[in-house]
Scaffold this active site. Sequence first.
Site, PDB file in Angstrom:
ATOM      1  N   ARG A  53       0.848  -1.190   0.000  1.00 16.40           N
ATOM      2  CA  ARG A  53       0.000   0.000   0.000  1.00 16.40           C
ATOM      3  C   ARG A  53       0.886   1.242   0.000  1.00 16.40           C
ATOM      4  O   ARG A  53       1.013   1.944   1.008  1.00 16.40           O
ATOM      5  CB  ARG A  53      -0.928  -0.015   1.211  1.00 16.40           C
ATOM      6  CG  ARG A  53      -1.899  -1.193   1.216  1.00 16.40           C
ATOM      7  CD  ARG A  53      -2.715  -1.226   2.497  1.00 16.40           C
ATOM      8  NE  ARG A  53      -3.632  -2.372   2.503  1.00 16.40           N
ATOM      9  CZ  ARG A  53      -4.430  -2.672   3.530  1.00 16.40           C
ATOM     10  NH1 ARG A  53      -4.409  -1.930   4.633  1.00 16.40           N
ATOM     11  NH2 ARG A  53      -5.227  -3.718   3.465  1.00 16.40           N
ATOM     12  N   ASP A  55       2.387   4.910  -0.367  1.00 19.12           N
ATOM     13  CA  ASP A  55       1.802   6.204  -0.021  1.00 19.12           C
ATOM     14  C   ASP A  55       1.760   7.147  -1.218  1.00 19.12           C
ATOM     15  O   ASP A  55       2.364   6.887  -2.264  1.00 19.12           O
ATOM     16  CB  ASP A  55       2.617   6.869   1.096  1.00 19.12           C
ATOM     17  CG  ASP A  55       2.422   6.200   2.444  1.00 19.12           C
ATOM     18  OD1 ASP A  55       1.375   5.552   2.640  1.00 19.12           O
ATOM     19  OD2 ASP A  55       3.317   6.329   3.297  1.00 19.12           O
ATOM     20  N   TYR A 122      13.071  -2.370  -1.830  1.00 18.70           N
ATOM     21  CA  TYR A 122      12.819  -0.955  -2.074  1.00 18.70           C
ATOM     22  C   TYR A 122      14.131  -0.260  -2.442  1.00 18.70           C
ATOM     23  O   TYR A 122      15.211  -0.663  -1.988  1.00 18.70           O
ATOM     24  CB  TYR A 122      12.237  -0.270  -0.831  1.00 18.70           C
ATOM     25  CG  TYR A 122      10.784  -0.557  -0.573  1.00 18.70           C
ATOM     26  CD1 TYR A 122       9.782   0.210  -1.158  1.00 18.70           C
ATOM     27  CD2 TYR A 122      10.407  -1.582   0.288  1.00 18.70           C
ATOM     28  CE1 TYR A 122       8.447  -0.042  -0.905  1.00 18.70           C
ATOM     29  CE2 TYR A 122       9.064  -1.845   0.549  1.00 18.70           C
ATOM     30  CZ  TYR A 122       8.090  -1.063  -0.048  1.00 18.70           C
ATOM     31  OH  TYR A 122       6.765  -1.322   0.211  1.00 18.70           O
ATOM     32  N   ARG A 210      11.307   4.958   4.793  1.00 17.88           N
ATOM     33  CA  ARG A 210      11.536   6.409   4.762  1.00 17.88           C
ATOM     34  C   ARG A 210      12.161   6.916   6.062  1.00 17.88           C
ATOM     35  O   ARG A 210      12.962   7.849   6.049  1.00 17.88           O
ATOM     36  CB  ARG A 210      10.212   7.134   4.471  1.00 17.88           C
ATOM     37  CG  ARG A 210       9.735   6.925   3.028  1.00 17.88           C
ATOM     38  CD  ARG A 210       8.307   7.382   2.824  1.00 17.88           C
ATOM     39  NE  ARG A 210       8.143   8.779   3.187  1.00 17.88           N
ATOM     40  CZ  ARG A 210       6.946   9.368   3.336  1.00 17.88           C
ATOM     41  NH1 ARG A 210       5.817   8.655   3.183  1.00 17.88           N
ATOM     42  NH2 ARG A 210       6.876  10.643   3.665  1.00 17.88           N
TER      43      ARG A 210
END
Length: 261
Positions: A53, A55, A122, A210
Amino acid sequence: MTRERNILITIEYDGSDFCGWQIQPNVRTVQGDLEKVLTRVCGAPVKLNGTSRTDAGVHALGQRASFKGSYGIPLDKIAEAANNILAGGRKTASSVGDVKITDVKEVPADFHARFSSRGKKYRYVIYNGGNVDIFRRNYCYQVMAKLDTDSMNKACSYIKGTHDFAVFQASGGPKKKTTVRTVHSLDVFRKGEDVIIEITGDGFLYNMVRIITGTLVEVGLGKRQPQDVRDMIDSKDRKQAGHTAPPEGLYLVEVYYEQEI
């Protein structure tokens, strides 16, 4: 009668103009756009089960989603038809929208894009060239002061492995049964004027990548020492970690499964 099929799609998207992956009322989302287009292409309602999901503002090179249904359209025509609509109906070779289906395959009936996942990779891109680049503002985190990647990599050594990563979890995400995760790899390297952070793991908490990035940036700027990361992980206190890096530099690269299907 057409038999039910379980279909897995791989998707790439530019997240700049989306309010994230997950469908929401009255805003544009990647899931929302894809479900509308696939429903039109397949001739019956499509409900996607996405793996991650992401952002608002976050991009994807290898998002995965699965859906089930008795659809008559040949498998090899789904991407072509959907991508044409996603590109605004333009049929020239260079036409492309901000979402593209890159692969479509049939998978076993018990497969689920999210729950069958065993890990993700990522990439976070930091432009560290010394001058603001307005043309990359939606695709990287721009840090003007030179980053010490050696120190950042030393800090990575404390993050790799299995830990309780509560310190790197932002508030507001879905409640998890446990905040223990395994980071299989975490590397920082330069590529031209960019500093690239690549991380793979069995799962990630809300904004975990992040926050790790923001923490590593502070280490790279000399605001923290690499060994500080060990103590902040032990603290399990979000306030002890660094800032949350902006979404624009984050890319979902790949989703892993037990066996590549």
